[in-house]
Design an enzyme around this catalytic site. Sequence first.
Site, PDB file in Angstrom:
ATOM      1  N   LYS A   1      -4.938   9.174  11.831  1.00 18.69           N
ATOM      2  CA  LYS A   1      -3.796   9.101  12.747  1.00 18.69           C
ATOM      3  C   LYS A   1      -2.611   9.959  12.316  1.00 18.69           C
ATOM      4  O   LYS A   1      -1.857  10.441  13.147  1.00 18.69           O
ATOM      5  CB  LYS A   1      -3.331   7.649  12.904  1.00 18.69           C
ATOM      6  CG  LYS A   1      -4.255   6.789  13.739  1.00 18.69           C
ATOM      7  CD  LYS A   1      -3.669   5.407  13.946  1.00 18.69           C
ATOM      8  CE  LYS A   1      -4.618   4.513  14.711  1.00 18.69           C
ATOM      9  NZ  LYS A   1      -4.040   3.210  15.026  1.00 18.69           N
TER      10      LYS A   1
ATOM     11  N   ASP B   1      -0.026   2.305  20.215  1.00 18.46           N
ATOM     12  CA  ASP B   1      -0.129   1.057  19.437  1.00 18.46           C
ATOM     13  C   ASP B   1       1.127   0.206  19.574  1.00 18.46           C
ATOM     14  O   ASP B   1       1.040  -1.026  19.735  1.00 18.46           O
ATOM     15  CB  ASP B   1      -0.346   1.370  17.945  1.00 18.46           C
ATOM     16  CG  ASP B   1      -1.758   1.853  17.653  1.00 18.46           C
ATOM     17  OD1 ASP B   1      -2.681   1.477  18.389  1.00 18.46           O
ATOM     18  OD2 ASP B   1      -1.930   2.617  16.680  1.00 18.46           O
TER      19      ASP B   1
ATOM     20  N   GLY C   1      -0.556   1.010   8.264  1.00 12.92           N
ATOM     21  CA  GLY C   1      -0.335   1.736   9.522  1.00 12.92           C
ATOM     22  C   GLY C   1      -0.014   0.814  10.678  1.00 12.92           C
ATOM     23  O   GLY C   1       0.852   1.123  11.515  1.00 12.92           O
TER      24      GLY C   1
ATOM     25  N   ARG D   1       5.271  -0.603  -1.284  1.00 15.79           N
ATOM     26  CA  ARG D   1       4.743  -0.024  -0.045  1.00 15.79           C
ATOM     27  C   ARG D   1       5.608  -0.452   1.152  1.00 15.79           C
ATOM     28  O   ARG D   1       5.854   0.341   2.059  1.00 15.79           O
ATOM     29  CB  ARG D   1       3.293  -0.481   0.145  1.00 15.79           C
ATOM     30  CG  ARG D   1       2.546   0.385   1.095  1.00 15.79           C
ATOM     31  CD  ARG D   1       1.059   0.118   1.045  1.00 15.79           C
ATOM     32  NE  ARG D   1       0.380   0.831   2.120  1.00 15.79           N
ATOM     33  CZ  ARG D   1      -0.791   0.481   2.587  1.00 15.79           C
ATOM     34  NH1 ARG D   1      -1.441  -0.561   2.085  1.00 15.79           N
ATOM     35  NH2 ARG D   1      -1.353   1.169   3.556  1.00 15.79           N
TER      36      ARG D   1
ATOM     37  N   TYR E   1      -8.703  -8.886  15.121  1.00 16.98           N
ATOM     38  CA  TYR E   1      -9.363  -9.337  16.360  1.00 16.98           C
ATOM     39  C   TYR E   1     -10.843  -9.641  16.149  1.00 16.98           C
ATOM     40  O   TYR E   1     -11.512 -10.101  17.069  1.00 16.98           O
ATOM     41  CB  TYR E   1      -9.181  -8.312  17.485  1.00 16.98           C
ATOM     42  CG  TYR E   1      -9.621  -6.920  17.134  1.00 16.98           C
ATOM     43  CD1 TYR E   1      -8.706  -5.961  16.730  1.00 16.98           C
ATOM     44  CD2 TYR E   1     -10.974  -6.576  17.178  1.00 16.98           C
ATOM     45  CE1 TYR E   1      -9.112  -4.688  16.384  1.00 16.98           C
ATOM     46  CE2 TYR E   1     -11.384  -5.302  16.839  1.00 16.98           C
ATOM     47  CZ  TYR E   1     -10.435  -4.366  16.448  1.00 16.98           C
ATOM     48  OH  TYR E   1     -10.844  -3.100  16.100  1.00 16.98           O
TER      49      TYR E   1
HETATM   50  N1  LIG Z   1      -5.286  -5.549  17.266  1.00 16.55           N
HETATM   51  C1  LIG Z   1      -5.172  -4.251  17.199  1.00 16.55           C
HETATM   52  O1  LIG Z   1      -5.143  -3.534  18.206  1.00 16.55           O
HETATM   53  C2  LIG Z   1      -5.029  -3.613  15.862  1.00 16.55           C
HETATM   54  C3  LIG Z   1      -4.548  -2.307  15.742  1.00 16.55           C
HETATM   55  C4  LIG Z   1      -4.417  -1.768  14.454  1.00 16.55           C
HETATM   56  C5  LIG Z   1      -4.790  -2.523  13.358  1.00 16.55           C
HETATM   57  N2  LIG Z   1      -5.251  -3.784  13.538  1.00 16.55           N
HETATM   58  C6  LIG Z   1      -5.609  -4.618  12.381  1.00 16.55           C
HETATM   59  O2  LIG Z   1      -4.482  -4.696  11.532  1.00 16.55           O
HETATM   60  C7  LIG Z   1      -4.906  -4.874  10.190  1.00 16.55           C
HETATM   61  C8  LIG Z   1      -4.195  -3.862   9.298  1.00 16.55           C
HETATM   62  O3  LIG Z   1      -4.595  -2.561   9.651  1.00 16.55           O
HETATM   63  P1  LIG Z   1      -3.930  -1.262   8.960  1.00 16.55           P
HETATM   64  O4  LIG Z   1      -4.507  -0.088   9.657  1.00 16.55           O
HETATM   65  O5  LIG Z   1      -2.467  -1.428   8.877  1.00 16.55           O
HETATM   66  O6  LIG Z   1      -4.546  -1.365   7.486  1.00 16.55           O
HETATM   67  P2  LIG Z   1      -3.989  -0.700   6.131  1.00 16.55           P
HETATM   68  O7  LIG Z   1      -3.119   0.465   6.440  1.00 16.55           O
HETATM   69  O8  LIG Z   1      -5.177  -0.537   5.259  1.00 16.55           O
HETATM   70  O9  LIG Z   1      -3.037  -1.849   5.504  1.00 16.55           O
HETATM   71  C9  LIG Z   1      -3.621  -3.034   5.011  1.00 16.55           C
HETATM   72  C10 LIG Z   1      -2.538  -4.054   4.701  1.00 16.55           C
HETATM   73  O10 LIG Z   1      -3.183  -5.276   4.348  1.00 16.55           O
HETATM   74  C11 LIG Z   1      -2.673  -5.703   3.075  1.00 16.55           C
HETATM   75  N3  LIG Z   1      -3.733  -6.441   2.362  1.00 16.55           N
HETATM   76  C12 LIG Z   1      -5.025  -6.079   2.208  1.00 16.55           C
HETATM   77  N4  LIG Z   1      -5.688  -7.028   1.518  1.00 16.55           N
HETATM   78  C13 LIG Z   1      -4.781  -7.999   1.215  1.00 16.55           C
HETATM   79  C14 LIG Z   1      -4.849  -9.242   0.519  1.00 16.55           C
HETATM   80  N5  LIG Z   1      -5.997  -9.680   0.002  1.00 16.55           N
HETATM   81  N6  LIG Z   1      -3.726  -9.975   0.438  1.00 16.55           N
HETATM   82  C15 LIG Z   1      -2.570  -9.558   0.975  1.00 16.55           C
HETATM   83  N7  LIG Z   1      -2.428  -8.393   1.640  1.00 16.55           N
HETATM   84  C16 LIG Z   1      -3.529  -7.620   1.763  1.00 16.55           C
HETATM   85  C17 LIG Z   1      -2.283  -4.421   2.364  1.00 16.55           C
HETATM   86  O11 LIG Z   1      -1.392  -4.734   1.318  1.00 16.55           O
HETATM   87  P3  LIG Z   1      -1.159  -3.685   0.088  1.00 16.55           P
HETATM   88  O12 LIG Z   1      -0.192  -2.663   0.607  1.00 16.55           O
HETATM   89  O13 LIG Z   1      -0.610  -4.535  -0.989  1.00 16.55           O
HETATM   90  O14 LIG Z   1      -2.509  -3.107  -0.229  1.00 16.55           O
HETATM   91  C18 LIG Z   1      -1.631  -3.662   3.527  1.00 16.55           C
HETATM   92  O15 LIG Z   1      -0.334  -4.136   3.779  1.00 16.55           O
HETATM   93  C19 LIG Z   1      -6.431  -4.712  10.208  1.00 16.55           C
HETATM   94  O16 LIG Z   1      -6.992  -5.998  10.221  1.00 16.55           O
HETATM   95  C20 LIG Z   1      -6.697  -4.005  11.518  1.00 16.55           C
HETATM   96  O17 LIG Z   1      -7.988  -4.302  12.051  1.00 16.55           O
HETATM   97  C21 LIG Z   1      -5.384  -4.327  14.752  1.00 16.55           C
END
Ligand SMILES: NC(=O)c1ccc[n+]([C@@H]2O[C@H](COP(=O)([O-])OP(=O)(O)OC[C@H]3O[C@@H](n4cnc5c(N)ncnc54)[C@H](OP(=O)(O)O)[C@@H]3O)[C@@H](O)[C@H]2O)c1
Length: 293
Positions: free
Chosen positions: A70, A111, A139, A165, A237
């Site tokens: 992205k 988004d 993200g 972060r 989801y």
């Molecule tokens: N519904 C939708 O349309 C939609 C759209 C986009 C994303 N999402 C969902 O949103 C979620 C995040 O996506 P992203 O793209 O932002 O992922 P990302 O950039 O990889 O960020 C992951 C986040 O989760 C945290 N994390 C991971 N494991 C953890 C744990 N065990 N305990 C506490 N925090 C933890 C990370 O913390 P650290 O910084 O400490 O590693 C970081 O803040 C995903 O589940 C994705 O499927 C949904």
Amino acid sequence: MVDGHTQLVGLIGWPVKHSLSPAMHNAAFDALELNWRYVPLPVPPGEVEAAVRGLVALGFRSANVTVPHKRAVISMLDSAAPNARDLGAVNTLVIERREGSSTVIKGYNTDDQGFINALQHEGFDVGGWKSAVVVGAGGAARAIIYSLLRSGKGEIVVLNRTLERAQALISDLGLCPQETSRLRALPLTVETLVESARAAGLLINATTVGMWPHVEHSIWPPDVPIPVHLTVFDLVYNPPQTRLLKQARESRAHGISGLGMLVEQGALSFKIWTGKPAPVEVMRAVCEQALKR
Ligand SMILES: NC(=O)c1ccc[n+]([C@@H]2O[C@H](COP(=O)([O-])OP(=O)(O)OC[C@H]3O[C@@H](n4cnc5c(N)ncnc54)[C@H](OP(=O)(O)O)[C@@H]3O)[C@@H](O)[C@H]2O)c1
């Protein structure tokens, strides 16, 4: 039927095998009897430039862009929508063909508005909230924080396992001092989460915690009720009913699944590509069916 007139939309990401978007968009094209097809295109990290050049060469009309591309795709654009520029992330492309063989690649981000539309769909007053807690600083959290800042006037606590972060996200968003003063970053602990949530009206899980296959995990502690006044939005989801949403239901708080946001951001992309309002309920039903399987 795919023929010489079929308009192609690609999904570039890595991985894309489990994405719901192909089923969702192809059902939407069928519902509106559009001769368009949506195809997943696995693009490894580092290959996004070649992939976008490939889309142009192969006559693709448009695309979605997902993790991890992205941000990187921005360098390939002729123009980007203001919110995509602010977010530094693009999830929707349009490839316009001009006189001769020249093309213009335009980038959008749906988004942030997709999240707001999903909240509104659930009856949440998107302009009236006073305090929100966003857990996560990746993200997705970025788009959520940006959209909350623009939709309402309340304050936002950003909790993240890695505090640096969250701090970097806030300073990197290019906000004015007034917007920055509405944000506070804290480390994610049981204490900061429970205390911040007690004072808030909206809690958003923007982490990967609770995602399949780790469906028994939750950001919320097991032995503490979720405040009943809280709206809990889980971006995860898959599954649609996460452990966190079950906890919200048990505490009689309002829980919202991330499926709504997935569908709403897809509907906005669909409108950008086709110029037509998306059949949102068809798209939602297809995603629900796919997740049941
Ligand atoms: N519904 C939708 O349309 C939609 C759209 C986009 C994303 N999402 C969902 O949103 C979620 C995040 O996506 P992203 O793209 O932002 O992922 P990302 O950039 O990889 O960020 C992951 C986040 O989760 C945290 N994390 C991971 N494991 C953890 C744990 N065990 N305990 C506490 N925090 C933890 C990370 O913390 P650290 O910084 O400490 O590693 C970081 O803040 C995903 O589940 C994705 O499927 C949904």
